[in-house]
Structure formats: C-alpha cells, structure tokens
Motif scaffolding. Structure first.
Motif, PDB file in Angstrom:
ATOM      1  N   SER B 177       3.029 -15.521   7.795  1.00 11.83           N
ATOM      2  CA  SER B 177       2.935 -14.352   8.603  1.00 11.83           C
ATOM      3  C   SER B 177       1.946 -13.177   7.956  1.00 11.83           C
ATOM      4  N   CYS B 178       1.197 -12.894   6.772  1.00 12.11           N
ATOM      5  CA  CYS B 178       0.749 -11.976   6.348  1.00 12.11           C
ATOM      6  C   CYS B 178      -0.480 -12.779   5.243  1.00 12.11           C
ATOM      7  N   ILE B 179      -1.593 -12.152   4.863  1.00  9.36           N
ATOM      8  CA  ILE B 179      -1.949 -12.514   3.968  1.00  9.36           C
ATOM      9  C   ILE B 179      -2.271 -10.662   2.736  1.00  9.36           C
ATOM     10  N   PHE B 180      -2.287 -10.494   1.908  1.00 11.65           N
ATOM     11  CA  PHE B 180      -2.600  -8.852   1.264  1.00 11.65           C
ATOM     12  C   PHE B 180      -3.192  -9.613  -0.012  1.00 11.65           C
ATOM     13  N   ARG B 181      -4.590  -8.548   0.969  1.00  7.75           N
ATOM     14  CA  ARG B 181      -6.112  -9.365   0.362  1.00  7.75           C
ATOM     15  C   ARG B 181      -6.171  -8.051  -0.005  1.00  7.75           C
ATOM     16  N   ASP B 182      -6.367  -7.219  -1.658  1.00  4.41           N
ATOM     17  CA  ASP B 182      -6.756  -6.020  -1.729  1.00  4.41           C
ATOM     18  C   ASP B 182      -7.668  -5.415  -0.931  1.00  4.41           C
ATOM     19  N   PRO B 183      -8.735  -4.632  -0.494  1.00  2.00           N
ATOM     20  CA  PRO B 183      -7.385  -3.136   0.617  1.00  2.00           C
ATOM     21  C   PRO B 183      -6.751  -4.226   1.678  1.00  2.00           C
ATOM     22  N   GLU B 184      -7.263  -5.424   2.389  1.00  2.00           N
ATOM     23  CA  GLU B 184      -7.203  -6.286   3.346  1.00  2.00           C
ATOM     24  C   GLU B 184      -5.800  -6.463   3.421  1.00  2.00           C
ATOM     25  N   VAL B 185      -5.169  -6.246   5.262  1.00  4.76           N
ATOM     26  CA  VAL B 185      -4.095  -7.239   5.311  1.00  4.76           C
ATOM     27  C   VAL B 185      -4.160  -8.142   6.619  1.00  4.76           C
ATOM     28  N   ILE B 186      -4.121  -8.945   6.027  1.00  2.00           N
ATOM     29  CA  ILE B 186      -4.747 -10.182   7.429  1.00  2.00           C
ATOM     30  C   ILE B 186      -3.486 -11.039   7.429  1.00  2.00           C
TER      31      ILE B 186
END
Lengths: 143, 223
Positions: B177-186
């Motif tokens: 549902s969601c990927i957290f790739r610091d600092p982005e939320v994809i």
C-alpha cells in the motif's frame, strides 16, 4: 456418551437454592452435575444427593465443558452473583444452545438482558413482593 | 466525544489524564469510594461512586448516548453485564471490555460485545508474530484479526530490491500500500521499483502473513 445427546442437568452455584434443586433432581433419578468454585459449598448438599460434583469456576468455558454442557438439556444458575449468573446463562444459551436454562437474579433491572433469549429468570425480590401483597390483602379483609 | 470509564484501578487515572488532554467529555464510575475521591481531586472532575453493573448507577451517571464506554473491572462477568446494559439500555455507541481470561475475547464476541481486550491475549499475539518474522518492524491486526498490516524493511540481499512491484511473486494475494523511502512517501504502482532500505507497508489476509513475509524477504541467491 449415549445416543440420547442431551440428558444432563448442570447446576452452577451451590447456594441454598442450588443445593435444594440438586438434591431434588438427583432423588428423581436425573443425571446431575453440580459446579461450584468453593470447596466448602459442597457441604450444603444433602446426603441423598448422588450426582457428580465439580470444584471449578464456571465462568471458564473449559470448566463448563468438563461439566458436560455440550450434552446438557438443562442448566440452572444459582450463584450469589447476578453478573456471573447472567454470563453463564448467556454462554449456555448462545454458545451451547442448551434448551432449558434457569437463572436466579437478585436485581430485576437486569431482566432486560434476557429479553429475546430462552433463559427463564427467577427473581426472589418480585416473588417476595407478590407474597407481601397477598398477605396484606388477606390481613385487610380481617380488619 | 463522551467517554465513560466503568470500574478499574490504577489505569483509570492514566486514562483520565490522557483523555482530558484531548478534551474529551468524561464520566467516571467506580465502586471504591476512596479511589473516587482521589480521582476527583487530582483531575478536578466529577466521579460517580457505585457498582456500574446496576442500572440505577448508570442512570445517575447519565451515560445515555455516550460515544464510548470502557469496562475495566477485574471480573469478566461484571464487564460483560456493564457493556450489555450500556449498549441495550443506554444506547452507548461502542462498549469496550477488558477481560482477564483470554478465552473470553471470543466468548464476548459471541455474546455481542465485539471489543474485548485481554492483555495476555495481546502479549501472546505480539510474541508469536515477532518470533516468526525477522526484520519485521511492526504488525497490526484489524477486523477481528482477519486483516494484517505488516511493516518491513528491504535488505540489500533481498530478491525484491531492484524489482518492480508487478514482477514480485504473487502466489499469495497482498497489496504493497505504501513505500517509505526516507523522506519520501510513495504510493506504488505496478512499475514502481523497490530499493534497498525501503520500508514497505503491506496489507494482506492474516493467515497468509508469514508466507508473504517469506516471499518479500527471500534472499537473491534462492531465486
């Protein structure tokens, strides 16, 4: 277990009422189990009682199953605690589909929780009140 | 929100402080008169002394139409009756019961109280999940433990690192549902490529969780 699946009567809570019912049904030859968590309570049972005795907390369903609730035709709940009585009666009705359930309740305000179930409640308060009114009526005639 | 706290001990004080901070309307009912006085004095709120499984006590406390009732007695039968009265007589929207015996979580559900919380049940669940899953950051069960949200980190030796979402083994149904790739939320699409260090939020059915985690953490050599 026999072919006739439901013949057992379980009495939860050896209050004075529970003990008296246990003795009576046992004398009539019924298959009776009494459950009480207090060892001492079993002293109240009459010598004529010949059924089973289980020292256990009936609020735990494992203990109710040990008492044979799956094959019970009747559950009679007579501990001195209304909330425990309601919980055991509801478990008997809604989880194990026991056909006949009787419960003694001190607080008749809680009757609302038994609406739309097959649980029969006995309210000593209402019985006493009715008896008081009966006696008063008779007394008034004599005055 | 109007929140009723019925029964309970030390945890009541904590809950009151927490709920007051977020400006909720509180109704506290407790049988212990001394404790009621303490709660009332330290938090400056009204507390009703009495047995919350009695309808006249709930009546006095004016819990009618409250949003939430939390029953915290140590005795499960008391909490069952309090919650049932709250819902059926006083039309409280949600009733939450704490239970001491973990077996009663499912019993309460069958008796119409869908929100039963047992601390031993929660601890057992957490330990079980933690022990089967390496690298699992967090795992949250919802909808009667049928759906699980899993949070996990992708290592550089993982076979999904460098793969597009649509190319991941899909033998079990799950949704990243969601990927957290610091600092982005994809919010990923099929062609989003997963990278080393990504934190994935995965939604799936609870029974498939361990196999899905196994897929997502498969080492590259095994492919």
């Amino acid at each position: 277990m026999s072919k006739n699946p439901r013949k057992r009567t379980i009495i939860v809570g050896l209050s004075r009422l529970g003990s008296a019912i246990a003795a009576k049904l046992s004398e009539q030859g019924e298959d009776v189990v009494v459950v009480d968590k207090d060892d001492d309570s079993f002293r109240k049972l009459a010598n004529t009682y010949s059924g089973y005795q289980l020292i256990a907390d009936a609020v735990d369903i494992d203990n109710l199953e040990k008492a044979g609730i799956k094959t019970a035709k009747t559950v009679i709940v007579t501990t001195d605690d209304d909330n425990i009585n309601i919980m055991v009666a509801e478990i008997s009705a809604m989880i194990y589909n026991v056909p006949h359930i009787f419960v003694r309740l001190h607080d008749n305000d809680k009757s609302v929780l038994l609406d739309s179930t097959n649980i029969h409640a006995i309210y000593p308060f209402l019985l006493s009140l009715a008896e008081f009114e009966n006696i008063m009526k008779k007394e008034e005639k004599n005055i | 929100m109007k929140i009723v706290i019925a029964g309970g001990n030390i945890e009541v004080d904590y809950l009151i402080k927490m709920f007051l901070k977020s400006n909720h309307d509180l109704v506290i009912i407790n049988e212990n008169r001394d404790y009621c006085e303490y709660l009332s004095e330290t938090n400056n709120i009204a507390v009703i002394v009495g047995d919350p499984s009695k309808t006249y006590v709930l009546d006095d406390a004016q819990i009618i139409n409250a949003d939430v009732l939390i029953a915290l007695s140590a005795r499960d039968a008391d909490n069952l009756v309090v919650c049932q009265l709250a819902k059926r007589v006083f039309h409280v929207k949600r009733a939450i019961a704490s239970v001491s015996n973990p077996k009663n979580v499912s019993i309460f559900m069958k008796l119409g109280i869908n929100n039963a919380i047992s601390s031993s049940h929660l601890i057992a669940q957490t330990i079980e999940r933690l022990s089967i899953i390496e690298n699992l950051v967090r795992s949250l069960l919802i909808e009667d433990e049928k759906i699980v949200i899993t949070e996990l980190v992708i290592n550089d030796d993982s076979y999904v690192a460098g793969k597009a979402v649509k190319d991941i083994d899909s033998s079990f149904r799950f949704n990243i549902s969601c990927i957290f790739r610091d600092p982005e939320v994809i919010i990923p699409k099929g062609d989003t490529v997963i990278q080393t260090g990504d934190k994935l939020i995965v939604v799936s059915s609870a029974i498939d969780q361990s196999r899905i985690v196994e897929i997502l953490q498969r080492k590259r050599d095994n492919e």
